[in-house]
Design an enzyme around this catalytic site. Structure first.
Site, mmCIF file in Angstrom:
data_model
loop_
_atom_site.group_PDB
_atom_site.id
_atom_site.type_symbol
_atom_site.label_atom_id
_atom_site.label_comp_id
_atom_site.label_asym_id
_atom_site.label_seq_id
_atom_site.Cartn_x
_atom_site.Cartn_y
_atom_site.Cartn_z
ATOM 1 N N ASP A 235 -2.512 0.246 7.814
ATOM 2 C CA ASP A 235 -1.779 0.131 6.553
ATOM 3 C C ASP A 235 -1.396 -1.307 6.236
ATOM 4 O O ASP A 235 -1.461 -1.746 5.092
ATOM 5 C CB ASP A 235 -0.521 0.998 6.598
ATOM 6 C CG ASP A 235 -0.879 2.468 6.699
ATOM 7 O OD1 ASP A 235 -1.894 2.854 6.097
ATOM 8 O OD2 ASP A 235 -0.156 3.212 7.384
ATOM 9 N N ASP B 82 0.870 -1.160 0.000
ATOM 10 C CA ASP B 82 0.000 0.000 0.000
ATOM 11 C C ASP B 82 0.912 1.217 0.000
ATOM 12 O O ASP B 82 1.941 1.214 0.655
ATOM 13 C CB ASP B 82 -0.853 -0.036 1.276
ATOM 14 C CG ASP B 82 -1.942 1.007 1.246
ATOM 15 O OD1 ASP B 82 -2.293 1.465 0.149
ATOM 16 O OD2 ASP B 82 -2.441 1.370 2.332
ATOM 17 N N GLU C 268 -2.153 -0.928 -5.298
ATOM 18 C CA GLU C 268 -3.423 -0.258 -5.526
ATOM 19 C C GLU C 268 -3.239 0.771 -6.623
ATOM 20 O O GLU C 268 -2.190 1.391 -6.728
ATOM 21 C CB GLU C 268 -3.833 0.436 -4.229
ATOM 22 C CG GLU C 268 -5.293 0.611 -4.074
ATOM 23 C CD GLU C 268 -5.637 1.129 -2.682
ATOM 24 O OE1 GLU C 268 -6.812 1.191 -2.370
ATOM 25 O OE2 GLU C 268 -4.719 1.483 -1.913
#
Ligand SMILES: [Zn+2]
Length: 420
Positions: free
Chosen positions: A357, A191, A275
């Site tokens: 996270d 991420d 992502e």
């Protein structure tokens, strides 16, 4: 494999003069073609293509520089102009803007393509220290790439000058395939964030180096200095150069950092999932804009994508609307009211204590593995925005989606470097 390579050039004094002249003439041609076309279109609605030959008759100094550079500059202007009109007519998907006039000292470059002569191609690496360019002769360059140049075929060369008066060349060339390196781990998901640049599903973290933030004080000081100088005076140019050097420094540090980490991630993992960030949307948020721009996520993702392609890895991007941080990776519970400030939360369904996270990274990895295995049942994301990147080699996944964070099969690096 077609690839772009950048090398630093060290031209002699005469070569520098000729390069500067060519840069100037290329810009001259581009701007003149654009001005003519613009005028004729606005006044008479004429789509007129000026003749480059007539330019040379009118301005004889244009004949003193490599003619190919001018021809390419001419073509670039035509392409930019046509792209704009095609996008108006809806012929191309992308919205092109009306081409802008080129400014001196701003992305100065010219391009020459290689042609075959009786002695081989006229652009070639001569002796690992010099590159041969038509009309310019042998130019000294620094060989950082440490490779066997005899196997490299160069299609074209773009010579550019930076605001700090350095010369670089981008070579578009055909390279031999890279040797396949066995990855250490099967998969990794990460991420991207602002506080920590990158958070892996293994819980590992790369700190955000924030290069711009570290130099912002010196930049602002130099900008103030510049505003006090008389425009285009000797001192003005000196301070301008100082400012350009500061910016260049940040750019280089950032590039180096991103190359190092993307290289490592790609080398160590077979499947990489991240992502697809909505960076444009984030830039609209003024509080975040500078930090987002400083981190430059999209460049980093692009680096991973092309490196993954070269190394035959699989890189999957999850859609923007996948709620990676709101899902519990253990039971799939969706915490709808999760706020941005909440770094930790406890899942009310299964009671797991989650690091925001790290949980997101695990969800991203699981979602990516699910996409790769072709299973669309139980999807929580927006499937239309999925973009699996084709990397040539398809590997069969033997691994089940990872569930616990302590036993993940992936580590992107053992010791995250924290130097800035
Ligand atoms: Zn749960």
């Amino acid at each position: 494999m077609k690839k772009g390579l950048e090398i630093r050039l060290y031209p002699s004094k005469e070569q520098r003069v000729l390069i500067d002249k060519t840069l100037g003439c290329s810009r001259f041609v581009y701007n003149h073609v654009l001005a003519l076309k613009k005028e004729l279109w606005e006044d008479y609605k004429l789509n007129f293509n000026p003749n480059l030959k007539s330019f040379k008759e009118e301005w004889p100094f244009l004949t003193k520089v490599p003619s190919q550079a001018l021809a390419n500059s001419y073509m670039d202007c035509m392409t930019a102009y046509n792209n704009f009109f095609n996008s108006l007519k809806g012929k191309s998907r992308q919205q092109a803007k009306f081409p802008k006039f080129h400014k001196k000292g701003h992305k100065d470059s010219f391009r020459i393509a290689a042609t075959k002569t009786s002695k081989g191609y006229d652009i070639r690496i001569e002796d690992y220290e010099h590159i041969k360019v038509p009309k310019l002769g042998l130019i000294k360059f620094r060989n950082y790439h440490n490779m066997d140049w005899s196997k490299v075929h160069i299609y074209n060369i773009t010579i550019k000058k930076t605001p700090t008066n350095k010369y670089f060349a981008s070579l578009c060339c055909e390279l031999p395939e890279k040797e396949y390196i066995e990855p250490k781990y099967e998969s990794c998901g990460f991420d991207l964030g602002l506080k920590d640049f990158c958070i892996f599903d293994s819980g590992e973290v790369i700190k955000n180096p924030k290069y711009y933030r570290k130099t912002v004080y010196r930049i602002k000081k130099t900008q103030r200095q510049l505003s006090k100088c008389k425009k285009f005076s000797k001192n003005y140019k000196k301070v301008q150069l100082k400012l350009a050097k500061l910016h260049e420094n940040i750019k280089n540090q950032r590039k180096d950092f991103q190359h190092k980490w993307s290289h490592r991630i790609v080398n160590e993992n077979q499947v990489i999932v991240s992502e697809d960030l909505n960076v444009k949307g984030m830039l609209k948020n003024h509080k975040l804009a500078k930090s987002v721009a400083d981190a430059s996520f999209s460049t980093f993702c692009n680096m991973i994508a092309y490196k993954a392609n070269e190394q035959h890895r699989q890189y999957v991007k999850i859609g923007t609307f996948y709620p990676s941080s709101k899902l519990c990776h253990c039971c799939g519970f969706k915490h709808k009211g999760l706020k941005l400030e909440e770094r930790f939360w406890t899942c009310p369904e299964c009671g797991t204590y989650l690091d925001r996270d790290e949980n997101a990274a695990i969800n991203i990895l699981n979602e990516g593995l699910r996409i790769l295995s072709g299973n669309t049942v139980g999807s929580t994301g927006n499937d239309k925005s999925l973009k699996p990147v084709d990397t040539g080699l398809v590997t069969n996944l033997v691994q089940e989606p990872v569930i616990t964070s302590s036993q993940t099969a992936c580590h992107a690096g053992k010791s995250p470097t924290e130097d800035g």
